[in-house]
Design a protein around this motif. Structure first.
Motif, mmCIF file in Angstrom:
data_model
loop_
_atom_site.group_PDB
_atom_site.id
_atom_site.type_symbol
_atom_site.label_atom_id
_atom_site.label_comp_id
_atom_site.label_asym_id
_atom_site.label_seq_id
_atom_site.Cartn_x
_atom_site.Cartn_y
_atom_site.Cartn_z
ATOM 1 N N ALA A 1 0.814 -1.223 0.000
ATOM 2 C CA ALA A 1 0.000 0.000 0.000
ATOM 3 C C ALA A 1 0.848 1.274 0.000
ATOM 4 O O ALA A 1 0.295 2.372 -0.052
ATOM 5 N N LEU A 2 2.170 1.142 0.048
ATOM 6 C CA LEU A 2 3.026 2.331 -0.038
ATOM 7 C C LEU A 2 2.911 2.880 -1.451
ATOM 8 O O LEU A 2 3.126 2.146 -2.422
ATOM 9 N N PRO A 3 2.556 4.165 -1.614
ATOM 10 C CA PRO A 3 2.351 4.706 -2.957
ATOM 11 C C PRO A 3 3.554 4.471 -3.879
ATOM 12 O O PRO A 3 4.710 4.641 -3.471
ATOM 13 N N ALA A 4 3.256 4.097 -5.100
ATOM 14 C CA ALA A 4 4.308 3.803 -6.084
ATOM 15 C C ALA A 4 5.229 4.997 -6.295
ATOM 16 O O ALA A 4 6.451 4.832 -6.419
ATOM 17 N N ALA A 5 4.677 6.195 -6.333
ATOM 18 C CA ALA A 5 5.508 7.389 -6.529
ATOM 19 C C ALA A 5 6.490 7.547 -5.375
ATOM 20 O O ALA A 5 7.661 7.866 -5.587
ATOM 21 N N THR A 6 6.039 7.296 -4.169
ATOM 22 C CA THR A 6 6.914 7.389 -2.997
ATOM 23 C C THR A 6 8.021 6.350 -3.087
ATOM 24 O O THR A 6 9.187 6.644 -2.796
ATOM 25 N N GLN A 7 7.674 5.149 -3.500
ATOM 26 C CA GLN A 7 8.683 4.103 -3.651
ATOM 27 C C GLN A 7 9.787 4.543 -4.607
ATOM 28 O O GLN A 7 10.973 4.387 -4.314
ATOM 29 N N GLU A 8 9.413 5.099 -5.737
ATOM 30 C CA GLU A 8 10.414 5.518 -6.726
ATOM 31 C C GLU A 8 11.241 6.690 -6.210
ATOM 32 O O GLU A 8 12.459 6.714 -6.387
ATOM 33 N N LEU A 9 10.599 7.658 -5.559
ATOM 34 C CA LEU A 9 11.340 8.800 -5.018
ATOM 35 C C LEU A 9 12.400 8.338 -4.013
ATOM 36 O O LEU A 9 13.534 8.814 -4.030
ATOM 37 N N VAL A 10 12.022 7.403 -3.151
ATOM 38 C CA VAL A 10 12.942 6.867 -2.147
ATOM 39 C C VAL A 10 14.100 6.135 -2.830
ATOM 40 O O VAL A 10 15.261 6.308 -2.456
ATOM 41 N N LYS A 11 13.788 5.328 -3.832
ATOM 42 C CA LYS A 11 14.843 4.595 -4.539
ATOM 43 C C LYS A 11 15.797 5.555 -5.248
ATOM 44 O O LYS A 11 17.019 5.345 -5.230
ATOM 45 N N GLY B 1 25.689 7.142 -4.864
ATOM 46 C CA GLY B 1 26.451 7.269 -6.094
ATOM 47 C C GLY B 1 26.233 6.113 -7.051
ATOM 48 O O GLY B 1 27.131 5.737 -7.793
ATOM 49 N N CYS B 2 25.044 5.545 -7.040
ATOM 50 C CA CYS B 2 24.728 4.412 -7.912
ATOM 51 C C CYS B 2 24.071 4.925 -9.194
ATOM 52 O O CYS B 2 22.865 5.154 -9.244
ATOM 53 N N GLY B 3 24.889 5.103 -10.222
ATOM 54 C CA GLY B 3 24.385 5.586 -11.498
ATOM 55 C C GLY B 3 23.381 4.643 -12.130
ATOM 56 O O GLY B 3 22.379 5.075 -12.693
ATOM 57 N N PHE B 4 23.630 3.338 -12.027
ATOM 58 C CA PHE B 4 22.730 2.364 -12.639
ATOM 59 C C PHE B 4 21.320 2.476 -12.057
ATOM 60 O O PHE B 4 20.338 2.556 -12.796
ATOM 61 N N CYS B 5 21.214 2.500 -10.721
ATOM 62 C CA CYS B 5 19.888 2.576 -10.082
ATOM 63 C C CYS B 5 19.253 3.953 -10.267
ATOM 64 O O CYS B 5 18.042 4.051 -10.430
ATOM 65 N N THR B 6 20.058 5.009 -10.251
ATOM 66 C CA THR B 6 19.513 6.344 -10.498
ATOM 67 C C THR B 6 18.921 6.404 -11.898
ATOM 68 O O THR B 6 17.798 6.899 -12.096
ATOM 69 N N ASP B 7 19.643 5.886 -12.876
ATOM 70 C CA ASP B 7 19.152 5.825 -14.251
ATOM 71 C C ASP B 7 17.854 5.019 -14.327
ATOM 72 O O ASP B 7 16.843 5.476 -14.881
ATOM 73 N N MET B 8 17.868 3.823 -13.745
ATOM 74 C CA MET B 8 16.713 2.936 -13.808
ATOM 75 C C MET B 8 15.478 3.577 -13.184
ATOM 76 O O MET B 8 14.406 3.614 -13.799
ATOM 77 N N HIS B 9 15.609 4.074 -11.977
ATOM 78 C CA HIS B 9 14.422 4.523 -11.245
ATOM 79 C C HIS B 9 13.909 5.878 -11.718
ATOM 80 O O HIS B 9 12.706 6.129 -11.639
ATOM 81 N N THR B 10 14.773 6.723 -12.243
ATOM 82 C CA THR B 10 14.245 7.964 -12.836
ATOM 83 C C THR B 10 13.489 7.649 -14.122
ATOM 84 O O THR B 10 12.434 8.226 -14.378
ATOM 85 N N LYS B 11 13.999 6.723 -14.911
ATOM 86 C CA LYS B 11 13.304 6.340 -16.144
ATOM 87 C C LYS B 11 11.991 5.617 -15.853
ATOM 88 O O LYS B 11 10.972 5.879 -16.507
ATOM 89 N N ASP B 12 12.007 4.702 -14.869
ATOM 90 C CA ASP B 12 10.766 4.008 -14.499
ATOM 91 C C ASP B 12 9.731 4.991 -13.971
ATOM 92 O O ASP B 12 8.547 4.892 -14.298
ATOM 93 N N ALA B 13 10.178 5.939 -13.142
ATOM 94 C CA ALA B 13 9.247 6.928 -12.587
ATOM 95 C C ALA B 13 8.673 7.810 -13.690
ATOM 96 O O ALA B 13 7.467 8.103 -13.697
ATOM 97 N N ALA B 14 9.489 8.229 -14.628
ATOM 98 C CA ALA B 14 9.015 9.062 -15.742
ATOM 99 C C ALA B 14 7.997 8.292 -16.578
ATOM 100 O O ALA B 14 6.951 8.834 -16.952
ATOM 101 N N LYS B 15 8.288 7.036 -16.835
ATOM 102 C CA LYS B 15 7.350 6.213 -17.619
ATOM 103 C C LYS B 15 6.016 6.054 -16.883
ATOM 104 O O LYS B 15 4.957 5.989 -17.508
ATOM 105 N N GLY C 1 23.093 4.225 -17.898
ATOM 106 C CA GLY C 1 22.680 5.000 -19.061
ATOM 107 C C GLY C 1 21.908 4.229 -20.106
ATOM 108 O O GLY C 1 21.168 4.823 -20.881
ATOM 109 N N ASP C 2 22.050 2.923 -20.140
ATOM 110 C CA ASP C 2 21.413 2.126 -21.184
ATOM 111 C C ASP C 2 20.103 1.479 -20.763
ATOM 112 O O ASP C 2 19.473 0.795 -21.568
ATOM 113 N N TYR C 3 19.698 1.650 -19.516
ATOM 114 C CA TYR C 3 18.480 1.002 -19.035
ATOM 115 C C TYR C 3 17.257 1.466 -19.828
ATOM 116 O O TYR C 3 17.096 2.658 -20.118
ATOM 117 N N GLN C 4 16.399 0.503 -20.144
ATOM 118 C CA GLN C 4 15.127 0.784 -20.805
ATOM 119 C C GLN C 4 14.013 0.379 -19.851
ATOM 120 O O GLN C 4 14.034 -0.755 -19.327
#
Length: 157
Positions: free
Chosen positions: A31-41, A49-63, A149-152
């Protein structure tokens, strides 16, 4: 840049990640809001300093419909007016939970009480769990220098 280990091809890591992903799905379905989950991640990944996860979760949140303004301001959420009080409490808990080594007392009672004003016990359990899971992923990716950078969106299911 190549990763030091193939996180996706190593049998032991593959099994470990399968279990970690299963734990993440439990939180994703909570029940934790999905937007909150992504913001926290995103915030924990920035701190670590995790570029891979920052890339992934910003792209997932935008989608998922998150605005570029909010995504661009996660790193400076205290000064931004675009986050709710509940999101701010979650981000504070995420920061303190990620920076445990930086504070002698760990997560403060004040940060916990603030989060508890907005989230029930199940949501708090999900919030604590998502902070722990993303920190685990961050550490794996930083240790092996996983390129970013390559995460889809959706590439992992």
């Amino acid at each position: 840049m190549d990763a030091r280990l193939n996180l996706f091809g190593n049998p032991l890591l593959g099994t470990f990640l399968k279990h970690l992903n299963s734990a993440g799905k439990v939180i994703g379905d909570s029940a934790l809001p999905a937007a909150t989950q992504e913001l926290v991640k995103i915030r924990a990944s920035q701190i670590n300093g995790c570029g891979f996860c920052t890339d992934m979760h910003t792209k997932d949140a935008a989608k998922a419909g998150e605005t570029s303004t909010r995504l661009n301001l996660v790193a400076v959420w205290r000064e931004a007016t675009v986050f709710t009080d509940a999101e701010r409490a979650a981000l504070e808990l995420a920061e303190q939970g990620t920076r445990i080594a930086d504070a002698a007392g760990g997560v403060t009672d004040e940060a916990w009480a603030d989060a508890a004003k907005y989230y029930d016990e199940e949501q708090l359990a999900a919030l604590v769990s998502i902070i722990a899971i993303i920190n685990t992923y961050n550490r794996l990716n930083v240790i092996v220098q996983q390129p970013a950078g390559d995460y889809q969106p959706g590439q992992f299911g």
